[in-house]
Write a protein that holds these residues in place. Structure first.
Motif, mmCIF file in Angstrom:
data_model
loop_
_atom_site.group_PDB
_atom_site.id
_atom_site.type_symbol
_atom_site.label_atom_id
_atom_site.label_comp_id
_atom_site.label_asym_id
_atom_site.label_seq_id
_atom_site.Cartn_x
_atom_site.Cartn_y
_atom_site.Cartn_z
ATOM 1 N N SER A 42 0.841 -1.180 0.000
ATOM 2 C CA SER A 42 0.000 0.000 0.000
ATOM 3 C C SER A 42 0.883 1.239 0.000
ATOM 4 C CB SER A 42 -0.898 0.002 1.237
ATOM 5 O OG SER A 42 -1.623 1.204 1.319
ATOM 6 N N LEU A 43 0.462 2.256 -0.697
ATOM 7 C CA LEU A 43 1.245 3.493 -0.759
ATOM 8 C C LEU A 43 1.460 4.071 0.630
ATOM 9 C CD1 LEU A 43 2.576 5.542 -2.658
ATOM 10 C CD2 LEU A 43 0.408 6.737 -2.766
ATOM 11 N N ARG A 44 0.463 3.974 1.467
ATOM 12 C CA ARG A 44 0.606 4.551 2.816
ATOM 13 C C ARG A 44 1.568 3.753 3.699
ATOM 14 N NH1 ARG A 44 -5.289 2.772 4.382
ATOM 15 N NH2 ARG A 44 -5.723 4.345 2.872
ATOM 16 N N ASP A 45 1.858 2.504 3.328
ATOM 17 C CA ASP A 45 2.781 1.676 4.112
ATOM 18 C C ASP A 45 4.223 1.762 3.626
ATOM 19 O OD1 ASP A 45 0.602 0.797 5.584
ATOM 20 O OD2 ASP A 45 0.292 -0.951 4.280
ATOM 21 N N LEU A 46 4.424 2.303 2.431
ATOM 22 C CA LEU A 46 5.772 2.383 1.873
ATOM 23 C C LEU A 46 6.469 3.658 2.328
ATOM 24 C CD1 LEU A 46 4.979 1.292 -1.789
ATOM 25 C CD2 LEU A 46 6.117 -0.069 -0.031
ATOM 26 N N THR A 47 7.773 3.585 2.466
ATOM 27 C CA THR A 47 8.561 4.767 2.782
ATOM 28 C C THR A 47 8.922 5.441 1.468
ATOM 29 O OG1 THR A 47 9.487 3.667 4.720
ATOM 30 C CG2 THR A 47 10.647 5.614 3.894
ATOM 31 N N LEU A 48 8.402 6.636 1.242
ATOM 32 C CA LEU A 48 8.671 7.349 0.004
ATOM 33 C C LEU A 48 10.066 7.945 0.030
ATOM 34 C CD1 LEU A 48 5.253 9.137 -0.550
ATOM 35 C CD2 LEU A 48 6.033 6.962 -1.469
#
Length: 92
Positions: A42-48
């Motif tokens: 999920s995008l919210r779980d990844l470190t950008l």
């Protein structure tokens, strides 16, 4: 890298900074295995990535593409264009 590009240049632009999330599905085989494994991120779980890290990586990719395109190692193959049907002028 891909998540950072999508968030920065697509989602933030198209959704005007509104909260949104995207899921990425990786169906590749883990290292050392021949069997594929579906993994969901999920995008919210990844470190950008930071803007600096993204800029550095895209610069490296750009330099590599420039080096490859200027070398004689890559042969260009002409693409054959299929002619549209004459009875269908809107699809020219």
């Amino acid at each position: 890298m891909i998540a950072t590009i999508m968030k920065t240049f697509l989602l933030d632009t198209e959704f005007y900074g509104q909260p949104c999330d995207v899921e990425f599905v990786d169906v590749g085989a883990p290292l050392g295995s021949r069997d594929r494994l579906a993994r969901r991120y999920s995008l919210r779980d990844l470190t950008l990535w930071t803007e600096r890290r993204l800029t550095d990586r895209l610069s490296i990719i750009s330099e590599a593409l420039d080096a490859v395109s200027s070398s004689d190692r890559v042969l260009r193959h002409p693409r054959a264009w299929s002619r549209p049907e004459p009875e269908m002028p809107l699809f020219d």
